[in-house]
Scaffold this motif. Structure first.
Motif, PDB file in Angstrom:
ATOM      1  N   LYS B 121      25.356  19.191  25.178  1.00  0.00           N
ATOM      2  CA  LYS B 121      24.252  20.057  24.734  1.00  0.00           C
ATOM      3  C   LYS B 121      23.237  20.305  25.841  1.00  0.00           C
ATOM      4  O   LYS B 121      22.029  20.233  25.641  1.00  0.00           O
ATOM      5  N   GLY B 136      16.123  11.695  29.294  1.00  0.00           N
ATOM      6  CA  GLY B 136      17.221  11.926  28.352  1.00  0.00           C
ATOM      7  C   GLY B 136      18.185  12.974  28.878  1.00  0.00           C
ATOM      8  O   GLY B 136      19.401  12.849  28.724  1.00  0.00           O
ATOM      9  N   GLN B 137      17.621  13.999  29.530  1.00  0.00           N
ATOM     10  CA  GLN B 137      18.483  15.052  30.078  1.00  0.00           C
ATOM     11  C   GLN B 137      19.330  14.539  31.231  1.00  0.00           C
ATOM     12  O   GLN B 137      20.499  14.879  31.354  1.00  0.00           O
ATOM     13  N   ARG B 140      22.289  12.760  29.907  1.00  0.00           N
ATOM     14  CA  ARG B 140      23.337  13.671  29.446  1.00  0.00           C
ATOM     15  C   ARG B 140      24.110  14.257  30.616  1.00  0.00           C
ATOM     16  O   ARG B 140      25.334  14.364  30.578  1.00  0.00           O
ATOM     17  N   LYS B 166      13.844   5.142  20.360  1.00  0.00           N
ATOM     18  CA  LYS B 166      14.223   6.198  19.418  1.00  0.00           C
ATOM     19  C   LYS B 166      15.407   7.006  19.944  1.00  0.00           C
ATOM     20  O   LYS B 166      16.399   7.233  19.249  1.00  0.00           O
ATOM     21  N   LEU B 167      15.276   7.435  21.207  1.00  0.00           N
ATOM     22  CA  LEU B 167      16.296   8.262  21.835  1.00  0.00           C
ATOM     23  C   LEU B 167      17.600   7.475  21.954  1.00  0.00           C
ATOM     24  O   LEU B 167      18.694   8.012  21.811  1.00  0.00           O
ATOM     25  N   HIS B 170      19.608   7.442  18.701  1.00  0.00           N
ATOM     26  CA  HIS B 170      20.201   8.750  18.480  1.00  0.00           C
ATOM     27  C   HIS B 170      21.404   8.956  19.404  1.00  0.00           C
ATOM     28  O   HIS B 170      22.451   9.439  18.978  1.00  0.00           O
ATOM     29  N   GLU B 174      25.736   9.824  19.243  1.00  0.00           N
ATOM     30  CA  GLU B 174      26.252  10.986  19.963  1.00  0.00           C
ATOM     31  C   GLU B 174      27.381  10.581  20.910  1.00  0.00           C
ATOM     32  O   GLU B 174      28.381  11.286  21.042  1.00  0.00           O
TER      33      GLU B 174
END
Lengths: 298, 363, 288
Positions: B121, B136-137, B140, B166-167, B170, B174
């Motif tokens: 994403k 976070g990016q 990924r 939190k991240l 999640h 994923e």
């Protein structure tokens, strides 16, 4: 197969600089060491060979005369001691001037820090020789300092400043100050300000907090800076030649004179070996500090 | 250690046929000078699973991962991937890719376009440089990069450690999602047991360069093989004792640290008189003011005094000092809002547990 | 705390004055008409006559040109060797010869120059005797000597840069299929390029400035600029040296000013990028 080429590549990368330094750094020292055990003679080259042929058999020729000469003529001993004294006093002066400067830079605002550091380093990028030369113009009898003092009426006759110990100290401190400030700054900048706050919180006055916390913590920086000044200062050649006394030479000048003026290569080599013996401890100490610092970066 | 953590426990476990092992690590030893980082490790990884290597710092988990990637060459032992020996294969020729803990994104290069960015994403971020991305990016992008070459085996070194709580939660789900879609085999190194239990279909617990236990999250939590594993995963009350009687459906254990006899209703292979350790998880212990049904002086029940209570919201932790002086840890879920007369500090209570709840450990 | 801060700040100001007064006085007196260097001839100053004298002095210009050529070659050679040594020290772990290499690259930095100079000259004399090379000392031997002591500095700069960035960058490239040479060209080299650049500048300056080592390994007809200056100032002050010093200070100051502006620009760009990243953080696709 791939592993093999990788290993070969690594060997090449490490091998080239090792080979270069072996040829142009280590072997030259061995030659100096070996010539220091020869005797001077009128020939080319001007020293006795290591191995000579006598009655058809090789014989090893080792002489200690260069060294015994150094220990019998008081000129050399006094030059050694004088060099050590000059280097020690200059290092101490550098520390006394450099520490507060480094401290002030480390505690100044984030924006002004790079500017101040640049101001400290900038003279280093201009010629060493010319910076020493500048002091001749300031220190000599008709120089700027004497003129100014006479103009102000502080003195009536010029004071001899040039060709004194004072001039040499000034020259060394002036030229090597950045080498003291930079490691001190690198150290002081990393200090945790919370420690000082904790000390203040526990009731320590600023001076006490400085003596008990900041100073001990900056010991590595003090040591690194002092070694960076002391070691090269012992063998300093340009500064005492341009600014220093003519009746008392430093050991670097003695070496150069033995070589160029007297053409006594064995004595010059022996002088070099004895300087190295003197400096081997500080140099190894410095290398250990360097290594530890590089590991700390990791 | 709530039930939600086990929702990913395998429902259909692949055949545990050792011959079909996808990655076979055999007698692997790695020494750095005198330090033994890996000590004769043997381990099979199955095709398409998420395998978590769990351990403290210095346990050898990262060294094992780096040896699989080819950055460290083993002192002894072999690694086979799909039957092919990896010993002579350099990292750039292995069918293995790695996601680095630091992400190791090249600071001077663009993210660049790739279909893998869509999978994580991040489709619109191709022209960015790493320092123009948030944490976070970056995570990924690092994952996408590791997947670009469609590796058979992906090694993930603490993939979520740099993310905030939190991240992280999640992203765990994923990761599982992406793994199932692409069918890549994952080996994940982590020091975080909750993360290991959420992600891993199987876990390998490492200690001092050895594999202490391999099994499903449930196996490892409910049936730890050693005292180290029992203590490392979750918290546990441990008692040293001596086997006094072997019964058909379990054992009786004499235990000086406990004022009662222990009866463990599990098949245990040990002889009479052997020294054993009994482990009881805090949430498996009952706490009550009245003597439990099995009555005073019976098995698996002791009296004690509540010394500390910690209210954690979803549950409360009670530290209860039993008559021998030892302190036991008990947790109770706070199922109702504001109990009528909650147990208070210094109250005298009974602790009891079912005979099948305790685990007997011999090493 | 206040008073101590004040003391340190005062010391900083005085220290900077101490560092710059000699340089400034040289610059001022370069415009002085009098031969007497330190006596200001108000009637005929300022004048550019010493600059004119300098620029028509063939000996100084020739020496400067020789120094530039030697410094260019030495800095480039030192960068190549220093980068190799820095790579080996920072990345190869424990290999045979590591201690030797580490010692030999660290020692020249603190070694008294007279010793380095003497040992190099004795080496060249010995090799000439043994293999007939080099035929006498001159520009070639000066360059070899300069490469040797300059590479030590480059090594330190490159090594600390390599130690400062994550080795997993190179591992990641290898993991993605890049061979060692590709890893070096596409990952390592771009990342250490700033260090190589500053190492080159440092080496150039050191070579350009060196006197003591050069004196040992130079021969007749190969006088570098510092050698010419030294022989001039050793026996008194000459005003055209002031002019030369002023020109050199101005060149360095200009260079530093350009570098500072460039760094400011980079810094501002980085800050913009950080803001961009922070903004991206807010729009993180959490609920996807």
């Amino acid at each position: 197969m791939a592993r093999l080429t990788q290993a070969a590549g690594r060997r090449l990368v490490a091998g080239v600089p090792i080979l270069w330094l072996l040829l142009l750094f280590l072997i030259p020292f061995i030659i100096v060491f070996r010539i220091s055990f020869s005797e001077v003679r009128l020939a080319i080259p001007p020293y006795t060979p290591l191995i000579s042929w006598r009655h058809g058999a090789p014989s090893l020729e080792l002489y200690g005369s260069a060294y015994s000469f150094l220990f019998t003529d008081p000129l050399y001993i006094s030059s050694y001691l004088y060099s050590l004294k000059v280097a020690a006093v200059s290092t101490l002066c550098c520390l006394c001037i450099g520490y507060p400067m480094a401290y002030a830079i480390a505690r100044s605002g984030a924006a002004s820090r790079p500017v101040l550091l640049m101001l400290v380093v900038l003279p280093f990028w201009t010629s060493f020789l010319l910076r020493v030369y500048a002091w001749i113009g300031l220190l000599k009898n008709t120089g700027v300092i004497n003129n100014a003092l006479m103009y102000l009426g502080v003195i009536h006759h010029p004071v001899a400043l040039l060709q004194t110990d004072f001039a040499v100290y000034i020259g060394i401190v002036y030229s090597y100050l950045p080498f003291m400030i930079l490691p001190l700054y690198a150290n002081l900048e990393k200090h945790d300000m919370a420690l000082l706050e904790a000390a203040a919180d526990l009731g320590a006055r600023p001076l006490r907090a400085f003596l008990r916390i900041t100073l001990p913590q900056s010991f590595a920086g003090i040591l690194a800076g002092s070694l960076l000044v002391f070691i090269p200062a012992v063998g300093e050649y340009i500064i005492p030649t341009l600014l220093g006394r003519t009746d008392q030479l430093m050991i670097g000048r003695v070496l150069s004179d033995e070589f160029f003026e007297n053409r006594d290569w064995p004595v010059a080599s022996a002088v070099a070996i004895l300087i190295l013996l003197l400096l081997v401890m500080p140099i190894m100490l410095f290398q250990r500090l360097e290594r530890r610092q590089l590991e700390a970066v990791k | 250690m709530s039930a939600i953590l086990k929702m990913n426990a395998p429902t259909t476990t692949a055949a545990a046929d050792p011959a079909s092992a996808y990655v076979r690590i055999a007698n692997l030893t790695k020494k750095f000078g005198d330090f033994v980082a890996l000590d004769n490790v043997s381990l099979d990884i199955r095709r398409g699973e998420i395998f978590c290597l769990l351990g403290g710092s210095g346990s050898g988990k990262t060294t094992l991962l780096r040896t699989l990637a080819g950055f460290e060459s083993p002192t002894a032992g072999t690694i086979h991937i799909e039957g092919a020996d990896m010993s002579a294969i350099p990292p750039y020729e292995r069918p293995v890719n790695m996601m680095f803990q630091s992400y190791a994104l090249f600071p001077h290069m663009n993210v660049e376009k790739s279909e893998m960015l869509d999978i994580v994403k991040m489709g619109g971020f191709g022209a960015r440089k790493p320092h123009q991305l948030s944490g976070g990016q970056r995570q990924r992008v690092a994952l996408a990069r590791a997947l670009v070459k469609r590796p058979k085996l992906l090694l993930l070194d603490e993939p979520l450690a740099a993310l905030d709580k939190k991240l992280r939660e999640h992203t765990q789900f994923e990761l599982i999602n992406i793994q199932q879609r692409l069918g890549v085999t994952f080996i994940v190194v982590t020091h975080d047991q909750e993360e290991a239990m959420t992600l891993g279909q199987r876990l390998g617990v490492m200690n001092h360069g050895r594999i202490a236990q391999v099994g499903s999250p449930c196996d490892i939590y409910e049936s730890p093989a050693t005292r180290f594993v029992a203590d490392f995963i979750g918290s546990v009350n441990m008692f040293e004792g001596r086997v006094s009687e072997a019964e058909p459906d379990g054992v009786r254990i004499e235990c000086g640290e406990l004022a009662c006899a222990l009866r463990v209703q599990r098949a245990v292979s040990c002889t009479r008189g052997a020294t054993v350790w009994t482990a009881i998880r805090p949430e498996k212990i009952n706490i009550s003011r009245q003597p439990p049904a099995q009555a005073a002086g019976a098995d698996n029940a002791v009296r004690g005094t509540v010394r500390e209570i910690a209210y954690m919201g979803d549950l409360s932790i009670y530290l209860v000092q039993i008559e021998s002086g030892k302190v036991m840890r008990v947790t109770l879920p706070n199922t109702t809002r504001g109990a009528e007369r909650p147990i208070a500090r210094q109250e005298s209570v009974w602790l009891s547990w079912h005979g099948s709840s305790a685990v007997v450990l011999t090493e | 705390m206040k008073s101590r801060g004040l003391f340190a700040r005062l010391a900083l100001v005085l220290g900077l004055v101490f560092l710059y007064v000699p340089i400034l006085s040289m610059m001022v007196f370069s415009f002085n008409n009098s031969r007497l260097v330190t006596v200001w001839d108000a009637a005929h100053s300022p004048t550019l006559k010493w600059y004119a004298a300098l620029l028509s002095n063939g000996q100084i210009l020739g020496a400067a040109w020789l120094s530039i050529r030697i410094a260019l070659i030495s800095a480039s050679g030192a960068v190549v060797l220093g980068t190799l040594a820095g790579m080996a020290l920072a990345r190869f772990g424990a290999f045979r010869g590591r201690l030797l290499l580490a010692g030999m690259t660290a020692a020249p930095i603190v070694m008294p120059e007279v010793i380095t100079g003497l040992s190099l000259l004795l080496l060249f004399v010995a090799t000439e005797q043994l293999i007939g090379w080099p035929k006498g000392v001159g520009a070639v031997t000066i360059t070899l000597a300069h490469i040797t002591f300059c590479m030590a500095y480059v090594t330190v700069v490159v090594q600390s840069r390599l130690a400062g960035f994550d080795e997993s960058l190179e591992e990641a490239a290898m993991d993605l299929g890049a061979r060692p040479l590709q890893v070096f060209l596409r990952i390592t080299l771009p990342l250490i390029l700033p260090a190589i650049g500053s190492g080159w500048l440092l080496a150039f300056t050191l070579s350009w400035d060196d006197l003591v080592i050069t004196q040992f390994v130079a021969g007749p007809g190969s006088s570098t600029l510092p050698m010419v200056i030294f022989s001039k100032v050793r026996f008194g002050v000459t005003p055209d040296v002031n002019a030369l010093a002023t020109i050199m200070v101005l060149i360095v100051a200009t260079g530093i000013a350009i570098a500072t502006v460039w760094m400011r620009y980079q810094q501002r760009r980085r800050e913009r990028d950080l803001q961009l990243a922070a903004a991206a953080n807010l729009s993180e696709p959490l609920q996807s």
